[in-house]
Design a protein around this motif. Structure first.
Motif: not given
Length: 239
Positions: A33-46
């Protein structure tokens, strides 16, 4: 002796399955799923599945069986009460952060909240968990709590604890299934059972197996902590 040995085998299985669940959900969301972030993207959903599985299932389940470890039975109950409460609080915090991640992701992408059965079960489990922790803290740890109230609350606390675990498992496996249906399309559709689908299905099976082992430990009357010691019956306030 045989009962204690079986307990520790079940407990080791519980720890192993819990670790496998955490590793599986982390690998799925970091690798596929591409990893993690906290920017409103799908990576935040992860963050949502990782924190919910880790907190609301694995950490919660391990916190629930702390009292059942036979080595703790001859000791003062208060430190184990505090450990139980701390594990549950950490589990609740992770769950709330996991919910914040998905709500913020939905709001950033103009996606409706709380429309699916998965979301209804998940929010119900978290709300009941928060209520359970507050009532448990007030009933079992505050110095103003009488023993008669503790005796009244205990069976409800135990029953509701198992029910929350069941709801958490239902929310997790329905969420995994929902995510796979949304994410896998075209040549990599869910029906073709690509490697990501195999991992997701395996994760769901591991979560169910973990829950069944925890419920087995909680349901066995031989593994319940004896409440006949003076330390258990006497007042043991935190403050």
């Amino acid at each position: 002796m045989r009962s204690v040995l079986i307990f520790y085998l079940c407990y080791l299985l519980c720890l192993g399955l819990g670790l496998a669940c955490v590793v599986g959900v982390c690998v799925w969301n970091s690798w596929w799923r591409g990893g993690f972030a906290w920017d409103g993207s799908s990576h935040q959903f992860n963050w949502h599945p990782v924190l919910m599985v880790t907190g609301l299932v694995v950490l919660y389940g391990n916190g629930a069986v702390v009292y059942r470890i036979p080595l703790t039975w001859g000791q003062n109950k208060l430190p184990w009460k505090l450990l139980h409460a701390a594990l549950m609080l950490l589990s609740l915090i992770l769950s709330i952060v996991g919910l914040c991640a998905v709500f913020d992701f939905h709001n950033s992408n103009n996606t409706p909240n709380l429309y699916s059965l998965h979301s209804w079960i998940g929010i119900a489990a978290t709300a009941l968990f928060a209520m359970q922790w507050v009532v448990g803290m007030a009933g079992f740890l505050l110095p103003c709590s009488p023993i008669s109230l503790r005796e009244l609350l205990k069976p409800v606390h135990v029953w509701l604890g198992g029910s929350i675990l069941l709801l958490s498992i239902a929310a997790s496996i329905s969420g995994i299934n929902e995510k796979l249906f949304f994410a896998l399309k075209g040549n990599q559709s869910y029906a073709m059972l690509p490697s990501e689908a195999v991992l997701g299905n395996t994760l769901g099976v591991l979560i169910v197996a973990f829950g069944l082992v925890v419920l087995k430990i909680l349901a066995n009357s031989e593994w319940q902590r004896p409440d006949s010691s003076p330390e258990d019956l006497a007042y043991s306030p935190v403050l």
